[in-house]
Motif scaffolding. Structure first.
Motif, PDB file in Angstrom:
ATOM      1  N   ASN A  13      42.766 -63.342   5.865  1.00  0.00           N
ATOM      2  CA  ASN A  13      42.511 -64.075   7.354  1.00  0.00           C
ATOM      3  C   ASN A  13      41.286 -64.153   7.625  1.00  0.00           C
ATOM      4  OD1 ASN A  13      43.348 -64.856   9.851  1.00  0.00           O
ATOM      5  ND2 ASN A  13      44.508 -63.205  10.321  1.00  0.00           N
ATOM      6  N   ASP A  14      40.856 -65.158   7.898  1.00  0.00           N
ATOM      7  CA  ASP A  14      39.408 -65.349   8.319  1.00  0.00           C
ATOM      8  C   ASP A  14      39.567 -66.255   9.625  1.00  0.00           C
ATOM      9  OD1 ASP A  14      37.857 -63.918   6.526  1.00  0.00           O
ATOM     10  OD2 ASP A  14      37.918 -65.700   5.177  1.00  0.00           O
ATOM     11  N   ASN A  15      39.637 -65.517  10.574  1.00  0.00           N
ATOM     12  CA  ASN A  15      39.634 -66.416  12.261  1.00  0.00           C
ATOM     13  C   ASN A  15      40.585 -67.566  12.270  1.00  0.00           C
ATOM     14  OD1 ASN A  15      37.501 -64.544  13.192  1.00  0.00           O
ATOM     15  ND2 ASN A  15      35.902 -66.028  12.315  1.00  0.00           N
ATOM     16  N   GLY A  16      41.725 -67.122  11.817  1.00  0.00           N
ATOM     17  CA  GLY A  16      42.771 -68.245  12.148  1.00  0.00           C
ATOM     18  C   GLY A  16      42.999 -69.070  10.749  1.00  0.00           C
ATOM     19  N   LEU A  17      42.035 -68.767   9.769  1.00  0.00           N
ATOM     20  CA  LEU A  17      42.264 -69.642   8.543  1.00  0.00           C
ATOM     21  C   LEU A  17      42.580 -68.767   7.293  1.00  0.00           C
ATOM     22  CD1 LEU A  17      39.114 -72.080   8.775  1.00  0.00           C
ATOM     23  CD2 LEU A  17      41.406 -72.582   9.306  1.00  0.00           C
ATOM     24  N   LEU A  18      43.223 -69.111   6.448  1.00  0.00           N
ATOM     25  CA  LEU A  18      43.375 -68.266   5.339  1.00  0.00           C
ATOM     26  C   LEU A  18      42.667 -68.809   4.169  1.00  0.00           C
ATOM     27  CD1 LEU A  18      47.410 -68.033   5.411  1.00  0.00           C
ATOM     28  CD2 LEU A  18      45.718 -66.354   6.106  1.00  0.00           C
ATOM     29  N   SER A  19      41.874 -67.895   3.399  1.00  0.00           N
ATOM     30  CA  SER A  19      40.739 -68.385   2.631  1.00  0.00           C
ATOM     31  C   SER A  19      41.068 -67.579   1.367  1.00  0.00           C
ATOM     32  CB  SER A  19      39.587 -68.435   3.116  1.00  0.00           C
ATOM     33  OG  SER A  19      39.071 -66.998   3.391  1.00  0.00           O
TER      34      SER A  19
END
Length: 106
Positions: A13-19
């Motif tokens: 989880n990176d600031n509302g994004l899944l990477s």
């Protein structure tokens, strides 16, 4: 918890994004995660009620007993596995006259 469709690594989880840390795949995080609630079950344990006894007529064994309440000499019995599988089953007895029910753990 989601996984990368390319390399099957768990997405971070990176600031509302899944990477993906391995291949840099990016996916937008869904607004709300859907969690299924398990079905609630009634925690009451009812061995046998009157309707069950009436439906099971002829299926139970009529035996000679000594009822603790009315001292009748005839009753029915049935058995259930109420404890773990390596322990003996529980035998239930019911007087045919007064419907008093008791159990025997041996």
């Amino acid at each position: 918890m989601e996984f990368c469709p390319k390399c099957e690594v768990r997405l971070k989880n990176d600031n509302g994004l899944l990477s993906c840390p391995k291949c840099k795949y990016v996916k937008e995080k869904p607004d709300k995660s859907i969690k299924e609630k398990p079905e609630e079950t009634n925690s009451e344990f009812l061995v046998m009620d009157e309707s069950d006894l009436n439906q099971a007529k002829g299926l139970e064994s009529t035996i000679k007993i000594d009822c603790e309440k009315c001292h009748n000499q005839e009753g029915v019995c049935w058995s259930l596995q109420t404890r773990s599988a390596d322990e003996p089953e529980t035998r239930f007895y019911r007087c045919t006259k007064c419907n008093y029910t008791w159990r025997d753990y041996t």
